[in-house]
Design a protein around this motif. Structure first.
Motif, PDB file in Angstrom:
ATOM      1  N   ILE A 162       0.887  -1.180   0.000  1.00 54.83           N
ATOM      2  CA  ILE A 162       0.000   0.000   0.000  1.00 54.83           C
ATOM      3  C   ILE A 162       0.914   1.217   0.000  1.00 54.83           C
ATOM      4  CG2 ILE A 162      -1.690   1.295   1.370  1.00 54.83           C
ATOM      5  CD1 ILE A 162      -2.784  -1.385   2.381  1.00 54.83           C
ATOM      6  N   GLU A 163       0.628   2.196  -0.878  1.00 57.75           N
ATOM      7  CA  GLU A 163       1.586   3.306  -1.014  1.00 57.75           C
ATOM      8  C   GLU A 163       1.219   4.546  -0.204  1.00 57.75           C
ATOM      9  OE1 GLU A 163      -1.375   3.938  -4.331  1.00 57.75           O
ATOM     10  OE2 GLU A 163      -0.422   2.233  -3.386  1.00 57.75           O
ATOM     11  N   THR A 164       0.006   4.614   0.358  1.00 60.71           N
ATOM     12  CA  THR A 164      -0.401   5.833   1.075  1.00 60.71           C
ATOM     13  C   THR A 164       0.164   5.848   2.498  1.00 60.71           C
ATOM     14  OG1 THR A 164      -2.441   4.738   1.746  1.00 60.71           O
ATOM     15  CG2 THR A 164      -2.556   6.088  -0.234  1.00 60.71           C
ATOM     16  N   PRO A 165       0.381   7.052   3.069  1.00 61.32           N
ATOM     17  CA  PRO A 165       0.923   7.131   4.438  1.00 61.32           C
ATOM     18  C   PRO A 165      -0.046   6.573   5.488  1.00 61.32           C
ATOM     19  CG  PRO A 165       1.034   9.266   3.315  1.00 61.32           C
ATOM     20  CD  PRO A 165       0.194   8.382   2.471  1.00 61.32           C
ATOM     21  N   THR A 166      -1.361   6.702   5.202  1.00 64.23           N
ATOM     22  CA  THR A 166      -2.367   6.241   6.166  1.00 64.23           C
ATOM     23  C   THR A 166      -3.153   5.079   5.585  1.00 64.23           C
ATOM     24  OG1 THR A 166      -2.584   8.532   6.882  1.00 64.23           O
ATOM     25  CG2 THR A 166      -4.279   7.017   7.644  1.00 64.23           C
ATOM     26  N   VAL A 167      -3.504   4.139   6.454  1.00 55.18           N
ATOM     27  CA  VAL A 167      -4.279   2.974   6.006  1.00 55.18           C
ATOM     28  C   VAL A 167      -5.484   2.799   6.939  1.00 55.18           C
ATOM     29  CG1 VAL A 167      -2.902   1.332   7.360  1.00 55.18           C
ATOM     30  CG2 VAL A 167      -4.088   0.528   5.348  1.00 55.18           C
ATOM     31  N   VAL A 168      -6.609   2.356   6.376  1.00 57.92           N
ATOM     32  CA  VAL A 168      -7.768   2.059   7.209  1.00 57.92           C
ATOM     33  C   VAL A 168      -7.945   0.540   7.255  1.00 57.92           C
ATOM     34  CG1 VAL A 168      -9.451   2.343   5.313  1.00 57.92           C
ATOM     35  CG2 VAL A 168     -10.214   2.556   7.669  1.00 57.92           C
ATOM     36  N   ILE A 169      -8.130   0.005   8.469  1.00 61.61           N
ATOM     37  CA  ILE A 169      -8.365  -1.433   8.648  1.00 61.61           C
ATOM     38  C   ILE A 169      -9.798  -1.590   9.141  1.00 61.61           C
ATOM     39  CG2 ILE A 169      -7.563  -3.572   9.737  1.00 61.61           C
ATOM     40  CD1 ILE A 169      -4.897  -2.086  10.341  1.00 61.61           C
ATOM     41  N   GLU A 170     -10.595  -2.353   8.390  1.00 61.05           N
ATOM     42  CA  GLU A 170     -11.996  -2.560   8.760  1.00 61.05           C
ATOM     43  C   GLU A 170     -12.159  -3.980   9.299  1.00 61.05           C
ATOM     44  OE1 GLU A 170     -14.229  -1.723   5.251  1.00 61.05           O
ATOM     45  OE2 GLU A 170     -13.642   0.392   5.198  1.00 61.05           O
ATOM     46  N   LEU A 171     -12.747  -4.082  10.502  1.00 60.51           N
ATOM     47  CA  LEU A 171     -12.875  -5.381  11.169  1.00 60.51           C
ATOM     48  C   LEU A 171     -14.308  -5.617  11.623  1.00 60.51           C
ATOM     49  CD1 LEU A 171      -9.765  -4.928  13.472  1.00 60.51           C
ATOM     50  CD2 LEU A 171      -9.824  -6.402  11.470  1.00 60.51           C
ATOM     51  N   ALA A 172     -14.717  -6.878  11.635  1.00 60.20           N
ATOM     52  CA  ALA A 172     -16.028  -7.243  12.182  1.00 60.20           C
ATOM     53  C   ALA A 172     -15.818  -7.886  13.558  1.00 60.20           C
ATOM     54  CB  ALA A 172     -16.744  -8.188  11.248  1.00 60.20           C
ATOM     55  N   ASP A 173     -15.115  -9.023  13.580  1.00 58.40           N
ATOM     56  CA  ASP A 173     -14.768  -9.669  14.850  1.00 58.40           C
ATOM     57  C   ASP A 173     -13.508 -10.504  14.633  1.00 58.40           C
ATOM     58  OD1 ASP A 173     -15.543 -12.320  13.851  1.00 58.40           O
ATOM     59  OD2 ASP A 173     -17.598 -11.595  14.010  1.00 58.40           O
ATOM     60  N   SER A 174     -13.098 -11.271  15.667  1.00 58.15           N
ATOM     61  CA  SER A 174     -11.812 -11.981  15.609  1.00 58.15           C
ATOM     62  C   SER A 174     -11.819 -13.179  14.666  1.00 58.15           C
ATOM     63  CB  SER A 174     -11.412 -12.439  17.007  1.00 58.15           C
ATOM     64  OG  SER A 174     -12.395 -13.335  17.494  1.00 58.15           O
ATOM     65  N   THR A 175     -12.994 -13.561  14.155  1.00 62.16           N
ATOM     66  CA  THR A 175     -13.044 -14.750  13.287  1.00 62.16           C
ATOM     67  C   THR A 175     -13.219 -14.394  11.809  1.00 62.16           C
ATOM     68  OG1 THR A 175     -15.448 -14.911  13.547  1.00 62.16           O
ATOM     69  CG2 THR A 175     -14.084 -16.159  15.108  1.00 62.16           C
ATOM     70  N   ARG A 176     -13.470 -13.108  11.533  1.00 61.17           N
ATOM     71  CA  ARG A 176     -13.693 -12.721  10.137  1.00 61.17           C
ATOM     72  C   ARG A 176     -12.539 -11.901   9.600  1.00 61.17           C
ATOM     73  NH1 ARG A 176     -19.505 -10.309  10.497  1.00 61.17           N
ATOM     74  NH2 ARG A 176     -19.298  -9.932   8.265  1.00 61.17           N
ATOM     75  N   ALA A 177     -12.388 -11.938   8.283  1.00 56.90           N
ATOM     76  CA  ALA A 177     -11.228 -11.311   7.630  1.00 56.90           C
ATOM     77  C   ALA A 177     -11.148  -9.812   7.903  1.00 56.90           C
ATOM     78  CB  ALA A 177     -11.304 -11.559   6.128  1.00 56.90           C
ATOM     79  N   GLY A 178      -9.903  -9.332   8.000  1.00 56.03           N
ATOM     80  CA  GLY A 178      -9.668  -7.891   8.113  1.00 56.03           C
ATOM     81  C   GLY A 178      -9.501  -7.296   6.721  1.00 56.03           C
ATOM     82  N   VAL A 179     -10.094  -6.119   6.497  1.00 54.27           N
ATOM     83  CA  VAL A 179     -10.006  -5.461   5.193  1.00 54.27           C
ATOM     84  C   VAL A 179      -9.106  -4.244   5.330  1.00 54.27           C
ATOM     85  CG1 VAL A 179     -11.320  -4.257   3.399  1.00 54.27           C
ATOM     86  CG2 VAL A 179     -12.297  -6.277   4.500  1.00 54.27           C
ATOM     87  N   PHE A 180      -8.069  -4.182   4.467  1.00 60.81           N
ATOM     88  CA  PHE A 180      -7.094  -3.087   4.489  1.00 60.81           C
ATOM     89  C   PHE A 180      -7.283  -2.225   3.248  1.00 60.81           C
ATOM     90  CE2 PHE A 180      -5.555  -6.486   7.031  1.00 60.81           C
ATOM     91  CZ  PHE A 180      -4.694  -5.974   7.990  1.00 60.81           C
ATOM     92  N   LYS A 181      -7.404  -0.897   3.443  1.00 61.58           N
ATOM     93  CA  LYS A 181      -7.587  -0.002   2.293  1.00 61.58           C
ATOM     94  C   LYS A 181      -6.680   1.210   2.437  1.00 61.58           C
ATOM     95  CE  LYS A 181     -12.546  -1.019   1.673  1.00 61.58           C
ATOM     96  NZ  LYS A 181     -13.889  -0.434   1.848  1.00 61.58           N
ATOM     97  N   PRO A 182      -6.095   1.691   1.320  1.00 60.36           N
ATOM     98  CA  PRO A 182      -5.312   2.922   1.400  1.00 60.36           C
ATOM     99  C   PRO A 182      -6.231   4.126   1.590  1.00 60.36           C
ATOM    100  CG  PRO A 182      -5.443   2.125  -0.873  1.00 60.36           C
ATOM    101  CD  PRO A 182      -6.119   1.110  -0.026  1.00 60.36           C
TER     102      PRO A 182
END
Length: 374
Positions: free
Chosen positions: A333-353
């Protein structure tokens, strides 16, 4: 066949096309470059039967045309030792000797007859054609190639899935643990999809760096052709149905982490030194505008932890990820800031610039969590 060419120009072309040549070729002729001279254009072809790359350069003082198969390793090893100077290449089409002459010397290399070199595959009449913007194609490959698999049992996951629709081109790479989806807006001339294998994708990535003109692309059910200004790549596509990647992307992620990408990446690298070498597990406790990173290896009684500031909306979450995958995702990911979207500990984490302005493309990276042993 006799002509004069710049040593560095020829070396650059041979080095690029030579990346196709495999260490385990089934046919001895595939360890050779096919050189063909027509007019003042020298065309070089390399193949491993699955992928064929052709490149061309302009040469001078052409005395006679012709073609020859030249041993790749000997040609590259010889040309690497020359400074920038003109070389006269003279080919004897009776005994296939290649003589390279320069101002103060000459060398002789044994070539071979070009007759047995495999023909370049051709596309069927049902082929589809379109033009790719070089930035879109390079961006799609750069973003997704690291997430592709090396899985003999599921060959469809060993390539980049390219889906062309009326309003966007989507590139997807996944190995079942991580997934990257890169979407570039803009109408596509052909509405279809194909799976581009990893090797030709990496070759395209290399030759696209200097490309400015649109890349003419054509494909049928088995092969694809990419025409660039100085190179043409022909490759066999991976056949099969790509998994439904949209089904694994969680739709509702109420917990959102906004964090400095470099700070998080460096923190993970420091803490990961003490993680279990088999699992590479890193535990993330997220809540109260901070991320607590923890790694431990009980067998060697080592552990590490670090706290990183973040902006967090949602319920406190504890989740485990494989550190090597986290590093790969954050590094791509090339941006200085990243957002991580989570539901709970068993579901996939989504990473977006996180961009300051609207972008013509969007990137989504997904990582499956690991179980944290209590």
């Amino acid at each position: 066949m006799k002509f004069t060419v710049s040593s560095s120009t020829l070396l650059s072309l041979l080095a690029t096309t030579g990346k196709v040549i495999s260490n385990k070729n089934t046919l001895p002729i595939l360890d050779y470059f096919l050189l063909e001279l027509k007019g003042s254009e020298l065309k070089v072809t390399t193949s491993d039967l699955e992928t064929t790359l052709m490149g061309s350069i302009a040469v001078e003082n052409v005395e006679s045309e012709g073609s020859i198969a030249a041993p790749a390793k000997l040609m590259l090893d010889s040309l690497k030792e020359f400074p920038e100077l003109p070389l006269t290449i003279d080919v004897n089409d009776t005994n296939w000797e290649i003589r390279i002459n320069w101002k103060s010397g000459s060398l002789s290399i044994p070539g071979a007859s070009p007759v047995s070199y495999p023909a370049v595959p051709t596309l069927s009449a049902e082929k589809k054609e379109l033009k790719f913007d070089p930035e879109t194609l390079a961006g799609g490959i750069n973003k997704t190639i690291f997430a592709t698999a090396d899985d003999e049992l599921r060959p469809v996951m060993n390539g980049i899935y390219i889906n062309l629709s009326e309003n966007a081109a989507t590139f997807v790479g996944t190995d079942a643990h991580k997934l990257v989806k890169y979407e570039s807006e803009g109408a596509c001339e052909a509405v279809s999809s194909f799976i581009l294998p990893k090797k030709p994708a990496a070759l395209l990535k290399a030759v696209l760096q200097k490309e400015e003109k649109p890349v003419e692309t054509a494909f049928d059910s088995k092969n694809a052709v990419f025409r660039l200004s100085t190179h043409t790549l022909v490759c066999r596509l991976i056949e099969g149905n790509y998994p439904n990647y949209n089904a694994v992307i969680p739709a509702n992620n109420p917990n959102k982490v906004l964090v400095d990408r470099i700070e998080l990446l460096n923190g993970i690298r420091r803490v990961a030194v003490c993680s279990n070498p088999t699992t590479n597990l890193i535990r993330m406790d997220i809540g109260g505008n901070k991320i607590d990173l923890t790694a431990q290896d009980i067998d060697f009684s080592v552990s590490a932890n670090e706290t990183i500031a973040c902006s967090y909306e949602g319920q406190p979450v504890t989740i485990g990820f494989k550190s090597t995958f986290l590093v790969e995702i954050l590094s791509n990911i090339e941006t200085p800031t990243v957002v991580i979207e989570l539901a709970d500990s068993t579901r996939a984490g989504v990473f977006k610039p996180v961009y300051d302005d609207k972008q013509p493309s969007s990137t989504l990276m997904l990582l499956m969590p690991m179980m944290i042993n209590a």
